[in-house]
Design an enzyme around this catalytic site. Structure first.
Site, PDB file in Angstrom:
ATOM      1  CG  LEU A  89      -2.013  -0.987   1.350  1.00 52.50           C
ATOM      2  CD1 LEU A  89      -2.686  -0.879   2.718  1.00 52.50           C
ATOM      3  CD2 LEU A  89      -3.035  -0.776   0.242  1.00 52.50           C
ATOM      4  CG  ASP A  90      -0.181   4.986  -1.894  1.00 57.48           C
ATOM      5  OD1 ASP A  90      -0.510   5.588  -0.858  1.00 57.48           O
ATOM      6  OD2 ASP A  90      -0.924   4.913  -2.892  1.00 57.48           O
ATOM      7  CB  ALA A  91       3.685   6.468   2.245  1.00 60.15           C
TER       8      ALA A  91
END
Length: 261
Positions: A111-113
């Protein structure tokens, strides 16, 4: 004088079923006798069958894990944490959530930040590889808070497909959730795509940039009421569903890029 027989390999099926938490040994013997257990695709009716940790066992069609050294954890990843065990830029990473586990865990997919929500951590390399591979096309469900009021026409467009720089993409399911205003809306999207930042790019393409994004579901797993920043072991039912999915071969997906929200 004949030499002694070599020891039989593996453990008795009912014993490993009990160790895996399926049922007691006696109840496991009954399941076997009823023809509800398979080993490597073959129905087994004799409880004395010996199996190895590498054998694939199912009960009523649901896979079980014989290797008790494997661990499977659900994390509700907070915003600001990168999906890495060691971030080169020094940003907060997943070690914060894995250091208390005895096993060396790593993440299944990413998952992106800026995206929070469901992330699976495990030391089962085979399962992680299969489920994270873009060609497998695991279904993922997101809740996006977006700018503006999302109309029925916009939902229809998300379902029929939008054109992005790397090709067209359509949601498997999409709906506007109650509670929206003129300024903000909540949208639920289900996709099997593995493209990078796909939800954010889709919503931007239809004129509703994402304000906040949460992944609520990954395959058969639901985030439920797990608080942000907390983790828990998968239940036996959840693990069975996840193993069954990973061993099924899945459906090929047309996408072949990084899997992030």
């Amino acid at each position: 004088m004949s030499s002694a027989e070599p020891p039989a390999e593996g453990e008795r099926l009912q014993k490993v079923m009990a160790a895996a938490g399926v049922a007691s040994r006696r109840a496991s013997e009954e399941l076997i006798a009823q023809g509800r257990v398979t080993v490597n695709g073959e129905t087994v009716r004799e409880p004395g069958r010996r199996v190895l940790p590498t054998d694939r066992v199912t009960v009523d069609g649901t896979a079980i894990q014989l290797d008790v050294s494997k661990r499977y954890v659900m994390l509700n990843k907070p915003v600001g944490v990168v999906s890495s065990m060691a971030d080169e830029s020094g940003r907060p990473d997943l070690r914060t959530f894995t250091r208390d586990y005895e096993e060396r865990l790593f993440n299944v997919g990413r998952l992106d930040a800026a995206t929070s929500g469901l992330l699976v951590l495990t030391n089962d390399g085979e399962l992680a590889h299969v489920l994270a591979h873009p060609s497998f096309g695991v279904s993922k469900t997101y809740i996006a808070k977006v700018e503006g009021a999302v109309s029925a026409q916009t939902i229809s467009r998300l379902l029929s497909g939008v054109e992005l720089d790397d090709g067209p993409i359509a949601a498997d399911r999409a709906r506007a959730l109650p509670g929206g205003t003129v300024r903000e809306s909540l949208v639920e999207l289900e996709l099997h795509s593995g493209r990078n930042r796909i939800v954010r790019r889709m919503m931007a393409a239809v004129g509703h940039p994402v304000i906040d994004l949460v992944r609520r579901q990954f395959g058969p797993l639901h985030l439920g009421s797990l608080p942000v920043g907390r983790s828990r072991d998968l239940t036996k039912v959840e693990l069975g569903q996840l193993l069954t999915l990973s061993r099924s071969g899945g459906r090929p997906a047309p996408d072949s890029k990084d899997s992030r929200g």
